[in-house]
Design a protein around this motif. Structure first.
Motif, PDB file in Angstrom:
ATOM      1  N   LEU A   1      -9.445  11.405  -0.617  1.00 36.93           N
ATOM      2  CA  LEU A   1     -10.008  12.608  -1.225  1.00 36.93           C
ATOM      3  C   LEU A   1     -11.211  13.032  -0.384  1.00 36.93           C
ATOM      4  O   LEU A   1     -12.059  12.215  -0.033  1.00 36.93           O
TER       5      LEU A   1
ATOM      6  N   CYS B   1       5.760  13.590   7.088  1.00 41.13           N
ATOM      7  CA  CYS B   1       5.176  12.277   6.794  1.00 41.13           C
ATOM      8  C   CYS B   1       4.057  11.909   7.761  1.00 41.13           C
ATOM      9  O   CYS B   1       3.098  11.272   7.375  1.00 41.13           O
TER      10      CYS B   1
ATOM     11  N   LYS C   1       0.839  -1.192   0.000  1.00 39.21           N
ATOM     12  CA  LYS C   1       0.000   0.000   0.000  1.00 39.21           C
ATOM     13  C   LYS C   1       0.882   1.253   0.000  1.00 39.21           C
ATOM     14  O   LYS C   1       1.947   1.266   0.598  1.00 39.21           O
ATOM     15  N   ASN C   2       0.426   2.276  -0.666  1.00 39.75           N
ATOM     16  CA  ASN C   2       1.127   3.558  -0.663  1.00 39.75           C
ATOM     17  C   ASN C   2       0.692   4.359   0.560  1.00 39.75           C
ATOM     18  O   ASN C   2      -0.414   4.911   0.596  1.00 39.75           O
ATOM     19  N   ILE C   3       1.569   4.415   1.559  1.00 36.23           N
ATOM     20  CA  ILE C   3       1.186   5.056   2.827  1.00 36.23           C
ATOM     21  C   ILE C   3       1.094   6.582   2.714  1.00 36.23           C
ATOM     22  O   ILE C   3       0.668   7.240   3.656  1.00 36.23           O
ATOM     23  N   TYR C   4       1.490   7.129   1.568  1.00 40.42           N
ATOM     24  CA  TYR C   4       1.446   8.585   1.395  1.00 40.42           C
ATOM     25  C   TYR C   4       0.222   9.045   0.605  1.00 40.42           C
ATOM     26  O   TYR C   4       0.049  10.235   0.346  1.00 40.42           O
ATOM     27  N   LEU C   5      -0.602   8.081   0.212  1.00 40.51           N
ATOM     28  CA  LEU C   5      -1.776   8.405  -0.608  1.00 40.51           C
ATOM     29  C   LEU C   5      -2.898   8.938   0.292  1.00 40.51           C
ATOM     30  O   LEU C   5      -3.319   8.254   1.218  1.00 40.51           O
ATOM     31  N   PRO C   6      -3.357  10.158   0.040  1.00 36.56           N
ATOM     32  CA  PRO C   6      -4.411  10.711   0.904  1.00 36.56           C
ATOM     33  C   PRO C   6      -5.805  10.227   0.506  1.00 36.56           C
ATOM     34  O   PRO C   6      -6.010   9.749  -0.605  1.00 36.56           O
TER      35      PRO C   6
ATOM     36  N   ARG D   1      -4.663  12.784   4.961  1.00 35.63           N
ATOM     37  CA  ARG D   1      -4.018  11.547   5.416  1.00 35.63           C
ATOM     38  C   ARG D   1      -4.139  11.481   6.922  1.00 35.63           C
ATOM     39  O   ARG D   1      -3.887  12.457   7.614  1.00 35.63           O
TER      40      ARG D   1
ATOM     41  N   SER E   1      -4.140  18.133   2.384  1.00 41.91           N
ATOM     42  CA  SER E   1      -3.428  18.668   1.222  1.00 41.91           C
ATOM     43  C   SER E   1      -4.279  19.550   0.340  1.00 41.91           C
ATOM     44  O   SER E   1      -5.432  19.248   0.033  1.00 41.91           O
TER      45      SER E   1
END
Lengths: 336, 279
Positions: free
Chosen positions: B11, B245, B4-9, B98, B51
């Motif tokens: 929406l 982060c 999983k991309n832990i930086y993906l917020p 996030r 963001s």
């Protein structure tokens, strides 16, 4: 699982061809614009022989100085997010010094404690580290003060150690190392009681890292941090060449319709690192940032992960434009 | 399996914008993807990274209570690049979120106790989450007292809720503004927060104090609470260092042995006294 074999110089040269045929990219220390840096090589002859180590560290192979984390498209009332998977390539890091190889252990810890960082892991999983023991050291080296050594196997999948009679002792240390050897097992021979220590550089310990860590809590308000960092210009070069420094920034690169989110190397030595939007800065003085660098690496990190976030490679000292020598500064702290 | 991309917020749709004070807004945010809304949960005291796509991410607490489902709220002041970009968003616009990240206010441990909240300026939002969380389970707690101060009447946030709390019998509220910050029709108190706390002299017995505000308010309030008999393990606050982060990796919020994003942001005074004052 470690097995100890031998490989002749001619066989090692032949191994390069085998690796190339198997689709492996090989990165090794070689001359770039008059410096030694890691670069793509095809033959052993391209690898620089008489050298301590590259200026930059190998961390860039798993943690690039700038990398994409995601991208997006924007329209009124709408945002489309796009996940990203980095392009990776099976890579052999050939001739990493044992200190640099050990540096990957620190990166592994930070990127995978608590949550897993897929960007780092995707690149890291493609790396096979063929370490090369040190036969020379300089006055910046202090691996033996931080738990390493010129022939340390930490972080290597295979460790090669030059032998007086020519050729190398080849310690096969991990499954990845085994897999690499199995591409051309005939190039390796059984070892026969060779002396691994014979050609290793002598690096006398200057301090002892557990003792150093134990000293730190009592020195927080000491003048030593200001004294040592008076000449520090806060350029961050130490962090950028460091094989274990992992602190990063997240930045945006975008126009009005689309953009991407990027991760970039950063440094606790830079003033903006902790600067709040309000103007408040928890570490506003360079001496406080120098102290943070030392405390993070030898105190806080060691407490959380069980060892220092430093491998004693000395890259920071060699890169420092004002000649701060980490080994000397740490020795001074240790001897307070 | 792909990681999983832990930086993906997530929406988030801006569902409601409330102007709180000069340059201070509250956003109510709803998940664009209904599945995310169903799976999302948080604890009071946790924070997130919000963001403005094209500009970057900023860290704020979640200012709403976990008892209010289906949305989160955040309150922020337009100060830097990202917060100015966020402040320009209107209802219907999309931003990223996030989280939730960090630890929590241990309100389960506070059951049966009196609660004293002391807040200054734009530091009410993190406490507002706790206050509503406790008010929504009012039977679980004894007396709830809130002392809130701002520079001027205009700088008070959540004015509509302060009026509501003023009218409720189950919460004692004292609102104060700095001398000179009052308007001609101001009915609240005039004075700095610490002397108002001193006047009220809340009892410390069986009481938890939750304090959040500008450094000058904290500096004068903490010794006062100790004089009133509050012990350092019964005084809580929440820190907000610069973060990137929120996951204990980027190194930015590291303060002593603590990563504020993982080990905080909520600390007792006793815990804070163990850390260097790098916040």
């Amino acid at each position: 699982m470690a097995t100890t074999l031998k490989i002749s110089a001619a066989s090692l040269a032949a191994l390069f061809a085998v690796l190339g045929d198997a689709g492996r990219r090989i990165l090794g220390p070689a001359e770039v614009d008059g410096r030694i840096e890691l670069k793509a090589v095809r033959t052993l002859a391209e690898v620089a022989g008489d050298q301590i180590q590259p200026v930059l560290s190998a961390k860039e192979t798993a943690f690039p100085r700038v990398e994409r984390l995601l991208s997006y498209r924007m329209a009124p009332g709408k945002v489309e997010l796009q996940d990203y998977d980095p392009e990776v390539q099976p890579t052999v890091l050939f001739g990493l010094r044992p200190c640099e190889a050990a540096g990957f252990n620190s990166l592994d810890a930070v990127f995978n404690w608590d949550t897993r960082d897929k960007f780092f892991n995707a690149r890291r999983e493609q790396l096979t580290v063929v370490g090369l023991s040190c036969t020379q050291a300089d006055d910046a080296c202090f691996c033996t003060s931080v738990g390493g050594g010129p022939g340390s196997t930490k972080g290597s999948d295979i460790l090669l150690t030059p032998l007086p009679e020519g050729g190398y002792l080849a310690e096969i240390l991990t499954e990845r190392g085994e897999a690499l050897k199995d591409l051309a097992p005939a190039l390796f021979q059984p070892a026969n009681g060779e002396d691994k220590e014979a050609m290793l550089a002598k690096v006398e310990p200057s301090f002892e890292h557990q003792g150093l860590a134990a000293k730190l809590p009592g020195l927080f308000t000491s003048d030593i941090w200001a004294e040592q960092s008076l000449r520090c210009i806060g350029c961050g070069a130490c962090a950028f060449v460091c094989p274990t420094c992992v602190c990063f920034d997240i930045q945006e690169e975008a126009d009005t319709k689309q953009g991407q989110r990027l991760r970039c190397w950063d440094s606790c030595g830079l003033r903006q690192f902790t600067l709040h939007a309000s103007g408040h800065n928890p570490r506003s003085a360079q001496s406080e940032r120098w102290r943070q660098r030392i405390y993070h690496k030898f105190g806080y990190f060691a407490e959380r992960f069980g060892g220092p976030m430093c491998v004693g490679c000395g890259k920071c000292s060699r890169a420092c434009p004002v000649d701060m020598n980490l080994k000397e500064h740490l020795t001074q702290v240790y001897e307070v | 399996m792909a990681e999983k991309n832990i930086y993906l917020p997530y929406l988030m749709r801006v569902a409601k914008v409330t102007d709180e004070a000069p340059a201070v807004k509250t956003f109510r945010l709803e998940f664009v993807n209904p599945e995310d809304a169903d799976n999302f949960d948080f604890n009071t005291g946790q924070f997130g990274l919000y963001s403005a796509f094209g500009e970057g991410e900023s860290t704020f607490c979640i200012a709403s209570s976990p008892t209010r489902k289906g949305y989160i709220e955040c309150t922020f002041r337009a100060v830097g690049r990202v917060t100015h970009a966020l402040a320009a968003k209107e209802e219907g616009d999309i931003i990223g979120f996030r989280g939730p990240y960090g630890n929590l206010f241990p309100i389960e441990e506070w059951r049966g106790k009196n609660l004293l909240f002391v807040a200054g300026g734009i530091a009410l939002p993190p406490l507002r989450s706790v206050i509503w969380n406790c008010l929504d389970q009012r039977d679980g707690f004894r007396d709830i007292t809130v002392v809130y101060g701002a520079r001027s009447v205009a700088d008070l946030v959540y004015k509509y809720e302060l009026r509501d709390w003023q009218e409720r019998a189950d919460i004692d509220l004292a609102v104060t503004v700095d001398p000179g910050g009052e308007t001609h029709d101001w009915k609240g108190k005039v004075g700095f927060v610490p002397p108002i706390v001193e006047q009220l002299a809340p009892r410390s017995e069986n009481t938890i104090a939750i304090v959040c505000g500008p450094p000058i308010m904290i500096k004068h309030t903490l010794p006062l609470l100790e004089t009133l008999g509050f012990t350092s393990d019964c005084i809580y606050t929440t820190l907000e260092n610069r973060m990137k982060c929120g996951l204990g990796k980027c190194g930015r919020c590291n303060t002593g042995r603590s990563f504020i994003c993982k080990d905080g942001p909520v600390y007792t005074l006793a815990q804070l006294q163990e850390l260097p004052a790098e916040y």
